[in-house]
Design a protein around this motif. Structure first.
Motif, PDB file in Angstrom:
ATOM      1  N   TRP A  79       0.925  -1.209   0.263  1.00 58.05           N
ATOM      2  CA  TRP A  79      -0.302   0.428   0.302  1.00 58.05           C
ATOM      3  C   TRP A  79       0.758   1.404   0.165  1.00 58.05           C
ATOM      4  N   VAL A  80       1.134   2.072  -0.862  1.00 59.52           N
ATOM      5  CA  VAL A  80       1.588   3.772  -0.997  1.00 59.52           C
ATOM      6  C   VAL A  80       0.597   4.612  -1.045  1.00 59.52           C
ATOM      7  N   LEU A  81       1.177   5.323  -0.220  1.00 56.90           N
ATOM      8  CA  LEU A  81       0.582   6.809   0.023  1.00 56.90           C
ATOM      9  C   LEU A  81       1.441   7.683  -0.242  1.00 56.90           C
ATOM     10  N   LEU A  82       0.575   8.466  -1.371  1.00 50.19           N
ATOM     11  CA  LEU A  82       1.494   9.813  -1.716  1.00 50.19           C
ATOM     12  C   LEU A  82       0.578  10.855  -1.771  1.00 50.19           C
ATOM     13  N   ASP A  83       1.113  11.610  -0.363  1.00 48.88           N
ATOM     14  CA  ASP A  83       0.405  12.911   0.224  1.00 48.88           C
ATOM     15  C   ASP A  83       0.879  14.151  -1.253  1.00 48.88           C
ATOM     16  N   TYR A  84       0.026  14.795  -1.595  1.00 43.59           N
ATOM     17  CA  TYR A  84       0.363  15.703  -2.895  1.00 43.59           C
ATOM     18  C   TYR A  84      -0.849  17.392  -2.113  1.00 43.59           C
ATOM     19  N   ALA A  85      -1.035  17.385  -0.181  1.00 40.67           N
ATOM     20  CA  ALA A  85      -1.368  18.107   0.019  1.00 40.67           C
ATOM     21  C   ALA A  85      -3.211  17.887   0.364  1.00 40.67           C
ATOM     22  N   ASN A  86      -3.870  18.176  -1.226  1.00 40.30           N
ATOM     23  CA  ASN A  86      -4.923  18.553  -1.315  1.00 40.30           C
ATOM     24  C   ASN A  86      -5.414  17.406  -1.757  1.00 40.30           C
ATOM     25  N   VAL A  87      -4.450  16.100  -2.896  1.00 42.53           N
ATOM     26  CA  VAL A  87      -4.493  15.122  -3.077  1.00 42.53           C
ATOM     27  C   VAL A  87      -4.590  14.479  -2.434  1.00 42.53           C
ATOM     28  N   VAL A  88      -4.773  12.755  -1.943  1.00 37.97           N
ATOM     29  CA  VAL A  88      -3.666  11.342  -2.200  1.00 37.97           C
ATOM     30  C   VAL A  88      -4.256  10.304  -2.172  1.00 37.97           C
ATOM     31  N   VAL A  89      -2.938   9.952  -3.092  1.00 36.23           N
ATOM     32  CA  VAL A  89      -3.182   9.184  -3.357  1.00 36.23           C
ATOM     33  C   VAL A  89      -2.701   7.499  -2.840  1.00 36.23           C
ATOM     34  N   HIS A  90      -3.871   6.772  -2.956  1.00 34.37           N
ATOM     35  CA  HIS A  90      -3.772   5.472  -2.221  1.00 34.37           C
ATOM     36  C   HIS A  90      -3.436   3.944  -3.721  1.00 34.37           C
ATOM     37  N   ILE A  91      -2.557   3.525  -3.407  1.00 34.99           N
ATOM     38  CA  ILE A  91      -1.855   2.276  -4.407  1.00 34.99           C
ATOM     39  C   ILE A  91      -2.141   1.526  -4.025  1.00 34.99           C
ATOM     40  N   PHE A  92      -3.420   0.083  -3.753  1.00 34.77           N
ATOM     41  CA  PHE A  92      -2.885  -0.752  -3.548  1.00 34.77           C
ATOM     42  C   PHE A  92      -2.926  -2.356  -4.024  1.00 34.77           C
ATOM     43  N   LEU A  93      -2.171  -3.350  -3.496  1.00 32.13           N
ATOM     44  CA  LEU A  93      -2.801  -4.443  -3.622  1.00 32.13           C
ATOM     45  C   LEU A  93      -3.844  -5.063  -3.876  1.00 32.13           C
ATOM     46  N   LYS A  94      -4.625  -6.116  -4.498  1.00 37.66           N
ATOM     47  CA  LYS A  94      -5.715  -5.795  -4.981  1.00 37.66           C
ATOM     48  C   LYS A  94      -6.172  -6.251  -3.785  1.00 37.66           C
ATOM     49  N   ASP A  95      -5.643  -7.308  -2.783  1.00 37.11           N
ATOM     50  CA  ASP A  95      -6.576  -7.965  -1.002  1.00 37.11           C
ATOM     51  C   ASP A  95      -5.861  -7.264   0.041  1.00 37.11           C
ATOM     52  N   THR A  96      -4.787  -6.266  -0.383  1.00 35.20           N
ATOM     53  CA  THR A  96      -4.792  -5.036   0.393  1.00 35.20           C
ATOM     54  C   THR A  96      -5.810  -4.114   0.680  1.00 35.20           C
ATOM     55  N   ARG A  97      -5.720  -3.511  -0.427  1.00 34.80           N
ATOM     56  CA  ARG A  97      -7.378  -2.376  -0.305  1.00 34.80           C
ATOM     57  C   ARG A  97      -8.666  -3.513   0.254  1.00 34.80           C
ATOM     58  N   GLU A  98      -8.844  -4.620   0.211  1.00 33.97           N
ATOM     59  CA  GLU A  98     -10.245  -5.122   0.279  1.00 33.97           C
ATOM     60  C   GLU A  98      -9.931  -5.407   1.915  1.00 33.97           C
ATOM     61  N   PHE A  99      -8.690  -5.293   2.202  1.00 32.40           N
ATOM     62  CA  PHE A  99      -8.971  -5.593   3.555  1.00 32.40           C
ATOM     63  C   PHE A  99      -9.145  -4.775   4.524  1.00 32.40           C
ATOM     64  N   TYR A 100      -8.603  -3.086   3.786  1.00 33.76           N
ATOM     65  CA  TYR A 100      -8.510  -1.664   4.420  1.00 33.76           C
ATOM     66  C   TYR A 100     -10.328  -1.571   4.246  1.00 33.76           C
ATOM     67  N   GLN A 101     -10.880  -1.142   2.676  1.00 28.44           N
ATOM     68  CA  GLN A 101     -11.509  -0.863   2.871  1.00 28.44           C
ATOM     69  C   GLN A 101     -12.126   0.320   3.028  1.00 28.44           C
ATOM     70  N   LEU A 102     -11.383   1.476   2.283  1.00 23.42           N
ATOM     71  CA  LEU A 102     -10.686   2.267   2.739  1.00 23.42           C
ATOM     72  C   LEU A 102     -12.355   3.405   2.121  1.00 23.42           C
ATOM     73  N   GLU A 103     -13.484   2.959   0.417  1.00 31.09           N
ATOM     74  CA  GLU A 103     -14.208   3.129   0.240  1.00 31.09           C
ATOM     75  C   GLU A 103     -15.230   2.799   1.134  1.00 31.09           C
ATOM     76  N   GLU A 104     -15.257   2.403   2.283  1.00 28.67           N
ATOM     77  CA  GLU A 104     -16.308   2.231   2.915  1.00 28.67           C
ATOM     78  C   GLU A 104     -16.125   2.926   4.326  1.00 28.67           C
ATOM     79  N   LEU A 105     -14.978   3.150   5.119  1.00 29.18           N
ATOM     80  CA  LEU A 105     -14.538   3.998   6.027  1.00 29.18           C
ATOM     81  C   LEU A 105     -14.960   5.906   5.536  1.00 29.18           C
TER      82      LEU A 105
END
Length: 117
Positions: A79-105
């Motif tokens: 899971w790589v996070l790139l913080d551009y202050a007003n935009v934060v990028v999240h790049i996930f491996l598929k299984d990691t994304r399913e585990f953390y479920q940011l869209e649900e949070l």
């Protein structure tokens, strides 16, 4: 460059490296968020996670001469996070994304699916 314009540049970097399930989350109408947008995508391997993050950084720098304020996860490439202050990028491996479920949070966010799967 506006946050919306930055999101477009970030999505281009993702698409150039064949990221999947790209989602733009508009957080501006949510009380007490620390950013305007999340841009989230999935990758099929840790090598692709690394390639996507590098492509985004290159595309943003080429377009706007801007580097991320902060980045995390480049060592583990799960899971790589790139913080551009007003935009934060999240790049996930598929299984990691399913585990953390940011869209649900962040369920109150306005969600735009860029390339629905």
């Amino acid at each position: 460059m506006t946050a919306e314009e930055l999101c477009k540049v970030i999505v281009k970097g993702m698409e150039d490296k064949k990221a999947s399930n790209i989602v733009l989350m508009d957080l501006r109408d949510i009380f007490s968020t620390m950013t305007d947008f999340f841009v989230i995508c999935s990758a099929t391997s840790d090598t692709q996670v690394d390639g996507i993050s590098n492509a985004i950084e290159e595309e943003v720098y080429k377009t706007n001469k801007e580097r991320p304020w902060m980045s995390e996860g480049k060592n583990t490439r799960q899971w790589v996070l790139l913080d551009y202050a007003n935009v934060v990028v999240h790049i996930f491996l598929k299984d990691t994304r399913e585990f953390y479920q940011l869209e649900e949070l962040w369920g109150d966010a306005k969600i735009t699916k860029i390339n629905p799967q």
